[in-house]
Scaffold this active site. Structure first.
Site, PDB file in Angstrom:
ATOM      1  N   HIS A   1     -21.905 -31.668  14.508  1.00 29.54           N
ATOM      2  CA  HIS A   1     -21.849 -30.225  14.281  1.00 29.54           C
ATOM      3  C   HIS A   1     -23.254 -29.641  14.398  1.00 29.54           C
ATOM      4  CE1 HIS A   1     -17.695 -30.247  12.621  1.00 29.54           C
ATOM      5  NE2 HIS A   1     -18.019 -31.480  12.275  1.00 29.54           N
ATOM      6  N   TYR A  56     -12.909 -39.941  13.828  1.00 28.80           N
ATOM      7  CA  TYR A  56     -12.138 -40.078  12.582  1.00 28.80           C
ATOM      8  C   TYR A  56     -10.799 -39.364  12.722  1.00 28.80           C
ATOM      9  CZ  TYR A  56     -14.249 -35.438  11.585  1.00 28.80           C
ATOM     10  OH  TYR A  56     -14.673 -34.138  11.662  1.00 28.80           O
ATOM     11  N   ARG A  84     -10.480 -36.871  15.756  1.00 33.29           N
ATOM     12  CA  ARG A  84     -11.610 -36.133  16.328  1.00 33.29           C
ATOM     13  C   ARG A  84     -12.433 -37.077  17.198  1.00 33.29           C
ATOM     14  NH1 ARG A  84     -13.921 -31.886  15.195  1.00 33.29           N
ATOM     15  NH2 ARG A  84     -13.620 -31.706  17.421  1.00 33.29           N
ATOM     16  N   TYR A 113     -17.890 -38.822   6.461  1.00 33.24           N
ATOM     17  CA  TYR A 113     -18.928 -37.874   6.028  1.00 33.24           C
ATOM     18  C   TYR A 113     -19.359 -38.172   4.604  1.00 33.24           C
ATOM     19  CZ  TYR A 113     -18.054 -34.696   9.932  1.00 33.24           C
ATOM     20  OH  TYR A 113     -17.947 -34.137  11.176  1.00 33.24           O
ATOM     21  N   HIS A 166     -18.508 -36.589  17.327  1.00 33.99           N
ATOM     22  CA  HIS A 166     -19.129 -35.270  17.503  1.00 33.99           C
ATOM     23  C   HIS A 166     -20.210 -35.032  16.467  1.00 33.99           C
ATOM     24  CE1 HIS A 166     -15.981 -34.637  14.498  1.00 33.99           C
ATOM     25  NE2 HIS A 166     -16.752 -33.657  14.003  1.00 33.99           N
TER      26      HIS A 166
HETATM   27 FE   LIG Z   1     -16.588 -33.056  12.013  1.00 34.18          FE
END
Ligand SMILES: [Fe+2]
Length: 239
Positions: free
Chosen positions: A163, A148, A158, A109, A161
């Site tokens: 959000h 990640y 995870r 991110y 995905h």
């Molecule tokens: Fe996330």
């Protein structure tokens, strides 16, 4: 503010949404309430919401391939994500704000707290927003995010995905959720996904490959419809 009648939105189904306390998802332990919930009647504060129809959007707000351009395109699998926003009775939600944020193709991110060793992409910001049209449709162009690892169990990852935050017609209908990708083997292993008890509810979080919407020699497409709380009146009028 757009006014609707008081006390019309249906209560969230707590057997469908994940339970607040799911210890395998570690941070839910500190975040979940320890006492019984108190039911508060909906007032005009909850049954109304902002009118987004006059919001001014930038040219590339829903195009993550271009909205953080620093002289090149982001690395990753180019995809279109399209869908419609409905209420639970199938009524499309027009002119509502759909916001999304995601990691880059390496699973990183653009956020000061993200220290994962995958590098940032100079051409990828990872946030977008769109307004639904008169039939509840939205679309984004982006890259497929990478999975990640996260500090939960000894080896938790995870699934890929995106959000999503969807405002809907009122404060009471706002939904924050995640989109997963069809066929991802990490989905059934994820402690966050496993906090959802009903497999049918998990299924609604999985975007489907949509070859009919893919652009040949350009990008693949995924379809993700979103269901918000409905108004009682819609149900009983049986429209
Ligand atoms: Fe996330």
């Amino acid at each position: 503010m757009s006014a609707t009648d008081n006390s019309r939105f249906v209560i969230r189904d707590r057997n469908w949404h994940p339970k607040a306390f799911t210890p395998d998802y570690k941070t839910s332990i500190a975040r979940s309430p320890r006492q019984a919930l108190v039911s508060v009647p909906q007032s005009i504060s909850e049954s109304t919401g902002p009118d987004f129809s006059h919001l001014r959007f930038g040219e590339h707000d829903n195009d993550l391939l271009l909205n953080f351009n620093n002289g090149g395109l982001p690395v990753g699998e180019r995809i279109l994500v399209t869908g419609r926003v409905f209420d639970q009775y199938g009524k499309p939600i027009a002119n509502t704000l759909v916001e999304m944020w995601q990691a880059n193709a390496g699973g990183r991110y653009r956020h000061k707290n993200d220290r994962y060793l995958a590098p940032l992409d100079p051409n990828f910001g990872g946030v977008g927003r769109a307004l639904t049209d008169s039939e509840g449709r939205y679309s984004f162009r982006t890259i497929k995010p990478g999975p990640y690892p996260w500090r939960n169990g000894p080896n938790d990852w995870r699934p890929a995905h995106i959000h999503f935050s969807i405002s809907g017609p009122s404060i009471a209908t706002r939904l924050i959720t995640q989109l997963y990708f069809e066929g991802d083997p990490l989905i059934p292993l994820c402690p966050i996904v496993k906090s959802i008890a009903n497999p049918a509810a998990v299924d609604l979080l999985i975007a489907r490959l949509d070859m009919s919407n893919a652009n040949p020699m350009d990008c693949l497409a995924y379809r993700f419809d979103i269901v918000l709380r409905g108004q009682r009146a819609t149900h009983f009028e049986n429209r």
